[in-house]
Design a protein around this motif. Structure first.
Motif, short mmCIF file in Angstrom:
data_model
loop_
_atom_site.label_atom_id
_atom_site.label_comp_id
_atom_site.label_asym_id
_atom_site.label_seq_id
_atom_site.Cartn_x
_atom_site.Cartn_y
_atom_site.Cartn_z
N SER A 151 7.35 -10.89 -42.45
CA SER A 151 5.96 -10.95 -42.06
C SER A 151 5.69 -12.15 -41.15
O SER A 151 4.76 -12.15 -40.36
N GLN A 152 6.54 -13.18 -41.28
CA GLN A 152 6.34 -14.38 -40.47
C GLN A 152 7.30 -14.44 -39.28
O GLN A 152 7.27 -15.38 -38.52
N ARG A 153 8.16 -13.42 -39.18
CA ARG A 153 9.22 -13.50 -38.18
C ARG A 153 8.69 -13.62 -36.75
O ARG A 153 7.84 -12.86 -36.33
N LEU A 154 9.21 -14.60 -36.08
CA LEU A 154 8.80 -14.87 -34.71
C LEU A 154 9.65 -14.02 -33.78
O LEU A 154 10.86 -13.97 -33.93
N LYS A 155 9.00 -13.33 -32.87
CA LYS A 155 9.77 -12.48 -31.96
C LYS A 155 10.24 -13.32 -30.77
O LYS A 155 9.43 -13.79 -29.99
N ILE A 156 11.54 -13.48 -30.68
CA ILE A 156 12.10 -14.26 -29.59
C ILE A 156 12.98 -13.35 -28.76
O ILE A 156 13.83 -12.64 -29.29
N SER A 157 12.78 -13.39 -27.46
CA SER A 157 13.61 -12.55 -26.60
C SER A 157 15.00 -13.17 -26.45
O SER A 157 15.20 -14.35 -26.77
N GLY A 158 15.94 -12.38 -25.97
CA GLY A 158 17.29 -12.88 -25.76
C GLY A 158 17.30 -14.07 -24.82
O GLY A 158 18.05 -15.02 -25.01
N GLN A 159 16.43 -14.01 -23.82
CA GLN A 159 16.36 -15.09 -22.83
C GLN A 159 15.85 -16.39 -23.48
O GLN A 159 16.39 -17.46 -23.25
N GLU A 160 14.80 -16.24 -24.31
CA GLU A 160 14.24 -17.41 -24.99
C GLU A 160 15.28 -18.03 -25.93
O GLU A 160 15.41 -19.25 -26.02
N PHE A 161 16.00 -17.15 -26.61
CA PHE A 161 17.03 -17.60 -27.55
C PHE A 161 18.13 -18.36 -26.79
O PHE A 161 18.56 -19.42 -27.23
N ALA A 162 18.52 -17.81 -25.65
CA ALA A 162 19.55 -18.46 -24.82
C ALA A 162 19.07 -19.83 -24.35
O ALA A 162 19.83 -20.81 -24.38
N LEU A 163 17.81 -19.90 -23.94
CA LEU A 163 17.25 -21.17 -23.46
C LEU A 163 17.22 -22.22 -24.57
O LEU A 163 17.49 -23.39 -24.35
N LEU A 164 16.88 -21.74 -25.80
CA LEU A 164 16.83 -22.66 -26.94
C LEU A 164 18.22 -23.20 -27.27
O LEU A 164 18.38 -24.40 -27.53
#
Lengths: 101, 156
Positions: free
Chosen positions: B10-23
């Protein structure tokens, strides 16, 4: 215990977090035992929170940041203050920021 | 502030592959190791889907043949975790253990870091030099055998 804002307080991001501005919104990765754990917790600040985070330079006072945000968002001071106080309270509790003075 | 926590959908943050790669890049650029979960079968059997990897920046040593590394795939805005199987003219040939096609040659500066730890079902899977070399040999052997089989069938 609730957080009370001191307009003269100066805050700075902790060394135990890594933040990244992704398309105008900051994402915060807390370091757990020196490791950035993307598998456990990632925090994302909303637009106002991101603007606040950007201004945390360890030099500008809380009050000055609030005035600056009021001008930036063209919103009533009290609305911004309410939002930011809630955010600062959370950031302090999570030890993402600390008071310099 | 929104947060994401494991097992709390319910709290899961939707992160795109690109955002994940940047992080991942942002953390490693600060010389800090980063832990993340991987999906896919391209590194089977050394890395399984759902394994948690710890990626470390190359600040203490240089990339070596056999290392499992992460590099950013600019085309798909994703992070690829594959193995170095060869080195030529300061460029590294990258390939998944379970795929036939190589990703290509990449310079050192495109490699984000190397996998120093694999966690599977909360248990650590040791990474050893001999194990890495064995996977390189197996990976090359697989390409060699299949390409020769392919040529053989074409002749028939």
């Amino acid at each position: 215990m609730s957080f009370t804002a001191d307009i003269n307080a100066i805050y700075q991001p902790s060394e135990n977090v890594i933040s990244k501005d992704i398309e105008g919104q900051f994402m915060i990765v807390p370091l757990i035992s020196g490791v950035g754990n993307l598998n456990e917790e990632i925090f994302q600040l909303n637009t106002t929170g991101s603007a606040f985070w950007k201004k945390l330079d360890g030099k500008t006072s809380f009050g000055d940041i609030m005035v600056s945000l009021t001008l930036e968002f063209d919103a009533p001071y009290e609305t911004i203050k309410k939002d930011i106080i809630h955010l600062v309270d959370q950031l302090i509790k999570k030890k993402f920021i600390f008071e310099v003075r | 502030m929104r947060s994401v926590k494991k097992n709390t959908d319910s709290q899961r943050l939707k992160i795109s592959g690109q955002e994940f790669a940047l992080l991942i890049k942002a953390v490693v650029e600060k010389n800090v190791p980063v832990k993340f979960k991987v999906t896919g079968k391209s590194m089977f059997p050394s890395i399984l889907s759902g394994d948690v990897l710890t990626l470390t920046p190359y600040d203490d040593r240089k990339p070596e043949i056999g290392d499992v590394i992460a590099l950013s795939d600019a085309q798909n805005n994703q992070i690829i975790v594959h193995r170095i199987i060869n080195e030529m003219n300061r460029q590294f040939l990258i390939k998944g253990d379970n795929v036939l096609k190589c990703d290509g040659f990449f310079p050192c500066n495109q490699i984000i870091g190397y996998v120093c730890d694999i966690e599977r079902n909360k248990k650590k899977i040791p990474i050893t030099l001999s194990k890495n070399k064995r996977y390189v040999i197996l990976s090359k052997l697989r390409v060699f055998c299949l390409s020769h089989l392919f040529l053989l069938f074409r002749k028939i």
